[in-house]
Design an enzyme around this catalytic site. Structure first.
Site, PDB file in Angstrom:
ATOM      1  N   HIS A  23      41.955  47.647  49.420  1.00  0.00           N
ATOM      2  CA  HIS A  23      41.231  46.385  49.254  1.00  0.00           C
ATOM      3  C   HIS A  23      41.682  45.427  50.367  1.00  0.00           C
ATOM      4  CE1 HIS A  23      39.496  43.332  46.153  1.00  0.00           C
ATOM      5  NE2 HIS A  23      39.406  42.852  47.373  1.00  0.00           N
TER       6      HIS A  23
ATOM      7  N   ARG B 130      41.949  42.362  52.393  1.00  0.00           N
ATOM      8  CA  ARG B 130      41.550  40.963  52.181  1.00  0.00           C
ATOM      9  C   ARG B 130      41.576  40.235  53.515  1.00  0.00           C
ATOM     10  NH1 ARG B 130      40.998  39.402  46.917  1.00  0.00           N
ATOM     11  NH2 ARG B 130      41.742  40.905  45.382  1.00  0.00           N
TER      12      ARG B 130
ATOM     13  N   HIS C 231      48.055  42.730  52.385  1.00  0.00           N
ATOM     14  CA  HIS C 231      48.553  44.084  52.060  1.00  0.00           C
ATOM     15  C   HIS C 231      47.906  45.113  53.004  1.00  0.00           C
ATOM     16  CE1 HIS C 231      45.181  43.531  49.314  1.00  0.00           C
ATOM     17  NE2 HIS C 231      45.890  42.794  48.489  1.00  0.00           N
TER      18      HIS C 231
ATOM     19  N   GLU D 266      37.320  48.485  48.744  1.00  0.00           N
ATOM     20  CA  GLU D 266      36.862  47.348  47.941  1.00  0.00           C
ATOM     21  C   GLU D 266      36.889  46.095  48.791  1.00  0.00           C
ATOM     22  OE1 GLU D 266      39.292  48.489  43.830  1.00  0.00           O
ATOM     23  OE2 GLU D 266      39.871  46.768  45.031  1.00  0.00           O
TER      24      GLU D 266
ATOM     25  N   THR E 100      43.775  38.107  42.976  1.00  0.00           N
ATOM     26  CA  THR E 100      43.232  39.430  42.647  1.00  0.00           C
ATOM     27  C   THR E 100      41.823  39.208  42.099  1.00  0.00           C
ATOM     28  OG1 THR E 100      43.613  41.476  41.407  1.00  0.00           O
ATOM     29  CG2 THR E 100      44.237  39.418  40.309  1.00  0.00           C
TER      30      THR E 100
ATOM     31  N   HIS F  68      40.937  47.512  36.721  1.00  0.00           N
ATOM     32  CA  HIS F  68      41.735  46.285  36.602  1.00  0.00           C
ATOM     33  C   HIS F  68      42.560  46.292  35.331  1.00  0.00           C
ATOM     34  CE1 HIS F  68      43.055  42.505  38.184  1.00  0.00           C
ATOM     35  NE2 HIS F  68      42.311  42.741  39.229  1.00  0.00           N
TER      36      HIS F  68
ATOM     37  N   HIS G  30      48.237  48.244  40.203  1.00  0.00           N
ATOM     38  CA  HIS G  30      49.441  47.497  39.826  1.00  0.00           C
ATOM     39  C   HIS G  30      50.347  48.240  38.834  1.00  0.00           C
ATOM     40  CE1 HIS G  30      51.781  43.812  39.575  1.00  0.00           C
ATOM     41  NE2 HIS G  30      51.831  44.008  38.281  1.00  0.00           N
TER      42      HIS G  30
HETATM   43  N1  PXP Z   1      39.209  47.153  40.864  1.00  0.00           N
HETATM   44  C1  PXP Z   1      39.140  46.070  41.655  1.00  0.00           C
HETATM   45  C2  PXP Z   1      37.805  45.603  42.086  1.00  0.00           C
HETATM   46  C3  PXP Z   1      40.295  45.395  42.079  1.00  0.00           C
HETATM   47  O1  PXP Z   1      40.213  44.317  42.857  1.00  0.00           O
HETATM   48  C4  PXP Z   1      41.556  45.891  41.672  1.00  0.00           C
HETATM   49  C5  PXP Z   1      42.807  45.213  42.144  1.00  0.00           C
HETATM   50  O2  PXP Z   1      42.908  45.334  43.522  1.00  0.00           O
HETATM   51  C6  PXP Z   1      41.584  47.023  40.853  1.00  0.00           C
HETATM   52  C7  PXP Z   1      40.397  47.631  40.445  1.00  0.00           C
HETATM   53  C8  PXP Z   1      42.867  47.616  40.361  1.00  0.00           C
HETATM   54  O3  PXP Z   1      43.471  46.734  39.473  1.00  0.00           O
HETATM   55  P1  PXP Z   1      44.994  46.940  39.058  1.00  0.00           P
HETATM   56  O4  PXP Z   1      45.809  46.712  40.299  1.00  0.00           O
HETATM   57  O5  PXP Z   1      45.230  45.911  37.995  1.00  0.00           O
HETATM   58  O6  PXP Z   1      45.124  48.354  38.565  1.00  0.00           O
END
Ligand code: PXP
Length: 237
Positions: A43, A45, A50, A70, A100, A190, A214
């Protein structure tokens, strides 16, 4: 079977904290694959706190599993995904400084923008997924705008799971059924973890993929990455 895509933002954050190349992100991602991950998620940003844009070509060239990028579809991010031909582009509506992702797309408000963006991915043969909440009308518009998949935002599920798991999953089950009935495929992500993942995946048989970062990296601190990835995978069968 539901695929596990491991989000590698956290080891990138660790690497950046010392300004060197340790841990090496490609090695981490390849080890995730070796330990059983079905895909790798990044992801990037705008502040590159990161994943850095420069990480992407190296990962893309060397990884063997599905590569999911993402992010908010800015011009720079779109170019990155298109140039590197990710297998999947997951679009999130995050403002640039978001800690996030914490909400899904308002597909009504951003409909025309999303049509343009999704058309670009379609033309490039890249599967698209929109990060969404359980709103039937917005899900209908995600399909109409041209999305291939939606990623259900599971933050509220994870929060409510502790008090009442059946109630927590109810709206996700009906949203997933509705989405599949209009031709969308389902991802989720998430705040999924070793405690709440199995119930979610058992409740939603249509689930194609979860992306987890996470909690998995916190578990890896205590239990080791080699052990943790199979532990998550076992919850998805
Ligand atoms: N999906 C999306 C769109 C996210 O932004 C994130 C966090 O980067 C995740 C899934 C994964 O979430 P988590 O880090 O809480 O597992």
């Amino acid at each position: 079977m539901t695929k596990l895509s491991v989000n590698i933002n956290k080891p990138a954050l660790l690497r950046n904290s010392r300004g060197s190349d340790f841990p090496n992100l490609l090695k981490i991602a390849q080890d995730c694959e070796r330990f059983g991950a079905d895909g790798i998620t990044v992801h990037p940003r705008p502040d590159e706190r990161h994943i850095r844009y420069a990480d992407i070509p190296v990962l893309r060239r060397n990884l063997k599993t599905e590569f999911n990028i993402e992010g908010y579809p800015s011009k720079d991010w779109m170019d990155l995904v298109l140039e590197n031909k990710a297998h999947q582009a997951t679009l999130v509506p995050d403002p640039p400084k978001a800690l996030t992702s914490d909400s899904g797309w308002d597909t009504e408000k951003h409909f025309d923008f999303l049509v343009d963006v999704l058309t670009e991915f379609k033309n490039a043969g890249i599967r698209s997924s929109l990060f969404m909440e359980n709103d039937f009308h917005k899900i209908d518009l995600a399909k109409k705008a041209g999305a291939d998949r939606i990623e259900l935002y599971t933050g509220p599920y994870a929060m409510n799971y502790i008090a009442d798991q059946d109630k927590a999953v109810l709206d996700y089950v009906s949203a997933a059924k509705h989405a599949v009935s209009i031709g969308l495929e389902i991802n989720a992500g998430h705040d999924l973890n070793l405690e709440n993942l199995k119930f979610f995946s058992d409740s939603i048989s249509e689930l194609k993929e979860v992306s987890i970062g996470h909690a998995l990296w916190v578990d890896a601190i205590y239990l080791g990455l080699e052990n943790v990835i199979p532990m998550y995978k076992r919850l998805l069968v």
